[in-house]
Write a protein that holds these residues in place. Sequence first.
Motif, PDB file in Angstrom:
ATOM      1  N   ARG A 130       3.851  30.626  17.359  1.00 58.12           N
ATOM      2  CA  ARG A 130       2.939  30.053  17.930  1.00 58.12           C
ATOM      3  C   ARG A 130       1.943  29.078  17.151  1.00 58.12           C
ATOM      4  NH1 ARG A 130       2.486  35.224  20.403  1.00 58.12           N
ATOM      5  NH2 ARG A 130       0.520  35.488  19.105  1.00 58.12           N
ATOM      6  N   LYS A 131       1.250  29.501  16.087  1.00 57.70           N
ATOM      7  CA  LYS A 131       0.999  28.645  15.178  1.00 57.70           C
ATOM      8  C   LYS A 131       1.445  27.414  14.645  1.00 57.70           C
ATOM      9  CE  LYS A 131      -1.772  29.440  10.848  1.00 57.70           C
ATOM     10  NZ  LYS A 131      -2.228  30.314   9.804  1.00 57.70           N
ATOM     11  N   ALA A 132       2.581  27.367  14.363  1.00 58.94           N
ATOM     12  CA  ALA A 132       3.305  26.418  13.798  1.00 58.94           C
ATOM     13  C   ALA A 132       3.282  25.446  15.073  1.00 58.94           C
ATOM     14  CB  ALA A 132       4.535  26.604  13.387  1.00 58.94           C
ATOM     15  N   HIS A 133       3.582  25.921  16.162  1.00 56.18           N
ATOM     16  CA  HIS A 133       4.110  24.949  17.377  1.00 56.18           C
ATOM     17  C   HIS A 133       2.655  24.420  17.666  1.00 56.18           C
ATOM     18  CE1 HIS A 133       5.781  23.710  21.065  1.00 56.18           C
ATOM     19  NE2 HIS A 133       4.580  24.126  21.751  1.00 56.18           N
ATOM     20  N   ILE A 134       1.439  24.953  17.482  1.00 54.32           N
ATOM     21  CA  ILE A 134       0.157  24.350  17.728  1.00 54.32           C
ATOM     22  C   ILE A 134      -0.323  23.400  16.787  1.00 54.32           C
ATOM     23  CG2 ILE A 134      -2.240  24.877  17.843  1.00 54.32           C
ATOM     24  CD1 ILE A 134      -1.662  27.520  18.919  1.00 54.32           C
ATOM     25  N   ARG A 135      -0.058  23.666  15.491  1.00 56.18           N
ATOM     26  CA  ARG A 135      -0.259  22.922  14.225  1.00 56.18           C
ATOM     27  C   ARG A 135       0.436  21.498  14.302  1.00 56.18           C
ATOM     28  NH1 ARG A 135      -3.120  21.248  11.690  1.00 56.18           N
ATOM     29  NH2 ARG A 135      -2.846  21.528   9.582  1.00 56.18           N
ATOM     30  N   LYS A 136       1.706  21.503  14.494  1.00 55.40           N
ATOM     31  CA  LYS A 136       2.396  20.371  14.703  1.00 55.40           C
ATOM     32  C   LYS A 136       1.807  19.334  15.654  1.00 55.40           C
ATOM     33  CE  LYS A 136       6.161  21.307  17.493  1.00 55.40           C
ATOM     34  NZ  LYS A 136       7.562  21.536  17.706  1.00 55.40           N
ATOM     35  N   ARG A 137       0.969  19.633  16.356  1.00 58.16           N
ATOM     36  CA  ARG A 137       0.301  18.815  17.250  1.00 58.16           C
ATOM     37  C   ARG A 137      -1.102  18.301  17.007  1.00 58.16           C
ATOM     38  NH1 ARG A 137       0.267  21.223  22.675  1.00 58.16           N
ATOM     39  NH2 ARG A 137       0.838  23.429  21.710  1.00 58.16           N
ATOM     40  N   ILE A 138      -1.834  19.256  16.246  1.00 60.20           N
ATOM     41  CA  ILE A 138      -3.284  19.032  15.942  1.00 60.20           C
ATOM     42  C   ILE A 138      -3.382  18.837  14.406  1.00 60.20           C
ATOM     43  CG2 ILE A 138      -5.460  20.354  15.849  1.00 60.20           C
ATOM     44  CD1 ILE A 138      -4.487  21.875  18.271  1.00 60.20           C
ATOM     45  N   SER A 139      -4.396  17.837  14.320  1.00 58.65           N
ATOM     46  CA  SER A 139      -4.591  17.594  12.895  1.00 58.65           C
ATOM     47  C   SER A 139      -5.875  17.216  13.003  1.00 58.65           C
ATOM     48  CB  SER A 139      -3.673  16.626  12.220  1.00 58.65           C
ATOM     49  OG  SER A 139      -4.071  16.275  11.063  1.00 58.65           O
ATOM     50  N   GLY A 140      -6.964  17.397  11.842  1.00 63.95           N
ATOM     51  CA  GLY A 140      -8.304  17.030  11.736  1.00 63.95           C
ATOM     52  C   GLY A 140      -8.396  15.771  10.897  1.00 63.95           C
ATOM     53  N   THR A 141      -9.440  14.925  11.550  1.00 62.32           N
ATOM     54  CA  THR A 141      -9.655  13.715  10.667  1.00 62.32           C
ATOM     55  C   THR A 141     -11.169  13.951  10.055  1.00 62.32           C
ATOM     56  OG1 THR A 141     -10.223  12.476  12.511  1.00 62.32           O
ATOM     57  CG2 THR A 141      -7.884  12.212  11.846  1.00 62.32           C
ATOM     58  N   ALA A 142     -11.548  12.947   9.451  1.00 57.28           N
ATOM     59  CA  ALA A 142     -12.973  12.858   8.835  1.00 57.28           C
ATOM     60  C   ALA A 142     -13.838  12.918  10.129  1.00 57.28           C
ATOM     61  CB  ALA A 142     -13.108  11.644   7.941  1.00 57.28           C
ATOM     62  N   SER A 143     -13.553  12.103  11.242  1.00 57.46           N
ATOM     63  CA  SER A 143     -14.676  11.603  12.203  1.00 57.46           C
ATOM     64  C   SER A 143     -14.359  12.809  13.274  1.00 57.46           C
ATOM     65  CB  SER A 143     -14.230  10.413  12.875  1.00 57.46           C
ATOM     66  OG  SER A 143     -12.775  10.268  13.361  1.00 57.46           O
TER      67      SER A 143
END
Length: 119
Positions: free
Chosen positions: A14-27
Amino acid sequence: MNRMIDKNRRHAKRKAHIRKRISGTASRPRMTVFRSNYHMYVQVIDDTVGHTLVSASTVEADLRNLKNTVADAEKLGEIAGKRLLEKNIDSVVFDRNGYIYHGIVKSIADGARKAGIKF
């Protein structure tokens, strides 16, 4: 023993499935939540450089009195939100880290929203 291994595998999936779509940027950094049986942790991460911008947890000396409850999770979310606003960050991407969005995880998000963070 096999039940725990399967449970951990399902959580990692579940964690990997979420992380492949979500990423943080500086803004708009990624706000991730981890909860154990005794403590709660919130980190706000800029994934482009891999740095933690803000963190709050019940392990810190001044937050040690917070328990692992829904009410105290909201307070932890507010504290993380205030620390974000001090760094002039007003919007984040919320990463539930494989947990179901209810209870403590939802309460942390609601606390951050109450502090003025948008996501």
